[in-house]
Design a protein around this motif. Structure first.
Motif, PDB file in Angstrom:
ATOM      1  N   CYS A  59      -2.140   7.946  22.096  1.00 47.28           N
ATOM      2  CA  CYS A  59      -2.419   6.517  22.251  1.00 47.28           C
ATOM      3  C   CYS A  59      -1.108   5.753  22.332  1.00 47.28           C
ATOM      4  O   CYS A  59      -0.016   6.320  22.185  1.00 47.28           O
ATOM      5  N   ASP A  60      -1.232   4.450  22.555  1.00 49.34           N
ATOM      6  CA  ASP A  60      -0.104   3.529  22.494  1.00 49.34           C
ATOM      7  C   ASP A  60       0.048   3.133  21.026  1.00 49.34           C
ATOM      8  O   ASP A  60      -0.594   2.205  20.541  1.00 49.34           O
ATOM      9  N   ALA A  61       0.876   3.850  20.295  1.00 49.95           N
ATOM     10  CA  ALA A  61       0.932   3.727  18.834  1.00 49.95           C
ATOM     11  C   ALA A  61       1.448   2.361  18.405  1.00 49.95           C
ATOM     12  O   ALA A  61       2.327   1.771  19.044  1.00 49.95           O
ATOM     13  N   ALA A  62       0.896   1.873  17.290  1.00 52.31           N
ATOM     14  CA  ALA A  62       1.323   0.598  16.709  1.00 52.31           C
ATOM     15  C   ALA A  62       1.570   0.793  15.216  1.00 52.31           C
ATOM     16  O   ALA A  62       0.907   1.609  14.568  1.00 52.31           O
ATOM     17  N   PRO A  63       2.519   0.055  14.642  1.00 50.74           N
ATOM     18  CA  PRO A  63       2.831   0.232  13.222  1.00 50.74           C
ATOM     19  C   PRO A  63       1.764  -0.375  12.325  1.00 50.74           C
ATOM     20  O   PRO A  63       1.089  -1.339  12.698  1.00 50.74           O
ATOM     21  N   GLU A  64       1.631   0.182  11.125  1.00 46.35           N
ATOM     22  CA  GLU A  64       0.740  -0.339  10.102  1.00 46.35           C
ATOM     23  C   GLU A  64       1.580  -1.053   9.040  1.00 46.35           C
ATOM     24  O   GLU A  64       2.641  -0.561   8.635  1.00 46.35           O
ATOM     25  N   GLU A  65       1.116  -2.212   8.573  1.00 42.93           N
ATOM     26  CA  GLU A  65       1.859  -2.969   7.566  1.00 42.93           C
ATOM     27  C   GLU A  65       2.090  -2.132   6.301  1.00 42.93           C
ATOM     28  O   GLU A  65       3.145  -2.218   5.668  1.00 42.93           O
ATOM     29  N   TRP A  66       1.100  -1.323   5.948  1.00 40.60           N
ATOM     30  CA  TRP A  66       1.232  -0.498   4.745  1.00 40.60           C
ATOM     31  C   TRP A  66       2.415   0.448   4.863  1.00 40.60           C
ATOM     32  O   TRP A  66       3.186   0.626   3.911  1.00 40.60           O
ATOM     33  N   ASP A  67       2.610   1.052   6.030  1.00 38.48           N
ATOM     34  CA  ASP A  67       3.704   2.003   6.197  1.00 38.48           C
ATOM     35  C   ASP A  67       5.064   1.311   6.118  1.00 38.48           C
ATOM     36  O   ASP A  67       6.025   1.881   5.591  1.00 38.48           O
ATOM     37  N   VAL A  68       5.144   0.089   6.638  1.00 41.65           N
ATOM     38  CA  VAL A  68       6.389  -0.670   6.521  1.00 41.65           C
ATOM     39  C   VAL A  68       6.678  -0.979   5.057  1.00 41.65           C
ATOM     40  O   VAL A  68       7.816  -0.836   4.581  1.00 41.65           O
ATOM     41  N   ALA A  69       5.646  -1.379   4.310  1.00 39.55           N
ATOM     42  CA  ALA A  69       5.824  -1.680   2.889  1.00 39.55           C
ATOM     43  C   ALA A  69       6.268  -0.443   2.105  1.00 39.55           C
ATOM     44  O   ALA A  69       7.133  -0.521   1.226  1.00 39.55           O
ATOM     45  N   VAL A  70       5.678   0.705   2.431  1.00 42.10           N
ATOM     46  CA  VAL A  70       6.069   1.951   1.770  1.00 42.10           C
ATOM     47  C   VAL A  70       7.529   2.278   2.069  1.00 42.10           C
ATOM     48  O   VAL A  70       8.291   2.698   1.187  1.00 42.10           O
ATOM     49  N   ALA A  71       7.943   2.080   3.318  1.00 44.67           N
ATOM     50  CA  ALA A  71       9.333   2.352   3.688  1.00 44.67           C
ATOM     51  C   ALA A  71      10.295   1.496   2.872  1.00 44.67           C
ATOM     52  O   ALA A  71      11.324   1.993   2.375  1.00 44.67           O
ATOM     53  N   ILE A  72       9.983   0.225   2.722  1.00 41.63           N
ATOM     54  CA  ILE A  72      10.849  -0.674   1.952  1.00 41.63           C
ATOM     55  C   ILE A  72      10.905  -0.241   0.492  1.00 41.63           C
ATOM     56  O   ILE A  72      11.987  -0.186  -0.120  1.00 41.63           O
ATOM     57  N   GLU A  73       9.754   0.064  -0.076  1.00 42.24           N
ATOM     58  CA  GLU A  73       9.715   0.495  -1.481  1.00 42.24           C
ATOM     59  C   GLU A  73      10.555   1.749  -1.699  1.00 42.24           C
ATOM     60  O   GLU A  73      11.303   1.854  -2.678  1.00 42.24           O
ATOM     61  N   ARG A  74      10.467   2.693  -0.787  1.00 41.94           N
ATOM     62  CA  ARG A  74      11.224   3.934  -0.937  1.00 41.94           C
ATOM     63  C   ARG A  74      12.718   3.700  -0.779  1.00 41.94           C
ATOM     64  O   ARG A  74      13.524   4.294  -1.505  1.00 41.94           O
ATOM     65  N   MET A  75      13.114   2.836   0.156  1.00 41.67           N
ATOM     66  CA  MET A  75      14.534   2.518   0.290  1.00 41.67           C
ATOM     67  C   MET A  75      15.062   1.864  -0.976  1.00 41.67           C
ATOM     68  O   MET A  75      16.166   2.189  -1.458  1.00 41.67           O
ATOM     69  N   GLN A  76      14.288   0.939  -1.531  1.00 40.58           N
ATOM     70  CA  GLN A  76      14.748   0.227  -2.715  1.00 40.58           C
ATOM     71  C   GLN A  76      14.717   1.089  -3.970  1.00 40.58           C
ATOM     72  O   GLN A  76      15.275   0.693  -4.995  1.00 40.58           O
TER      73      GLN A  76
END
Length: 379
Positions: A275-292
């Motif tokens: 498909c034409d993939a699109a990001p999920e807000e949850w995955d962005v939030a998880v990425a930020i939490e893991r970086m921090q």
């Protein structure tokens, strides 16, 4: 704009992303080549959404020979291919915190050193000198000085130019509808038109198994997975040359993306249909939490976010070569997140199987049989 579509060709390549374009560039001077691309322009999906870097250990020890062999072509391309390199130095740290993760970093260093990768073990003080505001529990790292960013757009464009210079034709807005075996090759339906070809190369990425099915070929089990990336603006002055930071357990990566900015990913692999993939807000939030959890960096804004599909074979190695049940059908798929950094090797090795001269040097020394679709049996 699409070139006029010929009524026959020697080799039909389905997909004009980095996989198809690299094969076409190596093969076009020696065979008639037609690339067909369903989208308005080539590289719309995985190629155009890559946060690509050349990272020799990325993809694991089975992929490493292809990555290592591709380095010179990316760092010092031939003058008639590009007038500048495709790599910009970055460096990389694969990091862990305590206990099992420290042991995993040690095992990582030992495994890749045994394969000739230049990788050094680091402790907290050396890590903190490279990563501002590093939290104290992150005490182990494997450092790779050779890691570099890849200019994906320039590399893809260079492949397409070389393919055209060699005589290849590119047809966009040309959906591959199916093919049937006939004497001497295939009768193919593309965008409502019929043409003949001797060979079909399936370089369709997430759609690879679908293309095979439309040719009556059994799938090898290519599974697409969604991968999310975001660009953050930070409230701290992080430099653009921040190393690529990768979790040894595969939970995240992030790297500098300009002054006070980073690109980061939660290293997600969510199974997906093509498909034409699109990001999920949850995955962005998880990425930020893991970086921090690694660094004390306040986030000022999420400036961009996107997603793409990475496609893997069951053993997570790329698949290229003739189908064991139908040698006129050629696989070039399952390139995961390492398709850009391995494209010089895969393109040249596969083209040699289809009529181009065998590559020399490091690429020629790679055992292409290890990546042949026959490893899955008759599937």
């Amino acid at each position: 704009m699409s070139d006029p579509r010929p009524s026959s060709t020697d080799v039909l390549i389905v997909g004009a992303g980095i996989a198809g374009a690299s094969v076409a560039a190596a093969l076009a001077p020696h065979r008639r080549v037609l690339m067909v691309e369903a989208e308005e322009a080539p590289g719309y999906h995985a190629t155009g959404r890559s946060a690509a870097f050349w990272h020799e250990s990325y993809g694991g020890p089975g992929v490493q020979p292809l990555s290592a062999a591709s380095f010179d072509a990316l760092a010092r391309p031939a003058a008639d291919f590009s007038d500048k390199p495709f790599l910009t130095p970055r460096t990389a740290l694969t990091i862990g915190r305590g206990g099992a993760e420290t042991a995993a970093v040690d095992a990582f260093v030992a495994e890749f050193r045994a394969k000739g990768v230049v990788v050094d073990r680091m402790g907290f003080d050396a890590m903190a000198a490279l990563i501002p505001d590093l939290r104290p529990e992150w005490t182990a790292a494997a450092y790779e000085a050779a890691c570099s960013d890849i200019d994906v757009g320039a590399l893809h464009a260079a492949y397409l130019r070389a393919a055209k210079r060699g005589g290849a034709v590119l047809a966009t807005r040309a959906r591959f509808d199916g093919a049937r075996r006939v004497t001497g090759g295939w009768e193919v339906s593309v965008g409502g038109e019929t043409l003949r070809t001797e060979l079909i190369v399936d370089a369709a990425g997430a759609w690879a198994d679908m293309v095979a099915a439309r040719c009556g070929i059994a799938p090898v089990g290519i599974q697409p997975y969604r991968r999310t990336v975001a660009q953050l603006r930070l409230d701290v002055p992080i430099t653009a040359d921040l190393p690529l930071i990768v979790h040894v357990g595969g939970d995240f990566y992030f790297k500098g993306a300009g002054e006070g900015r980073v690109w980061l990913s939660p290293h997600d692999e969510t199974p997906s249909e093509p498909c034409d993939a699109a990001p999920e807000e949850w995955d962005v939030a998880v990425a930020i939490e893991r970086m921090q959890s690694v660094v004390d960096w306040p986030v000022a804004a999420v400036e961009r976010k996107w997603a793409g599909l990475r496609s893997f074979a069951p053993d997570r190695l790329p698949v290229f070569g003739a189908d064991p049940a139908e040698p006129a059908f050629i696989w070039c798929a399952g390139q995961g997140g390492f398709g850009i950094q391995t494209s010089p090797a895969i393109g040249a090795l596969l083209a040699a199987q289809l009529g181009a001269p065998a590559p020399g040097g490091a690429i020629g020394a790679v055992d292409a049989f290890a990546y042949a679709p026959g490893r899955f049996g008759a599937h």
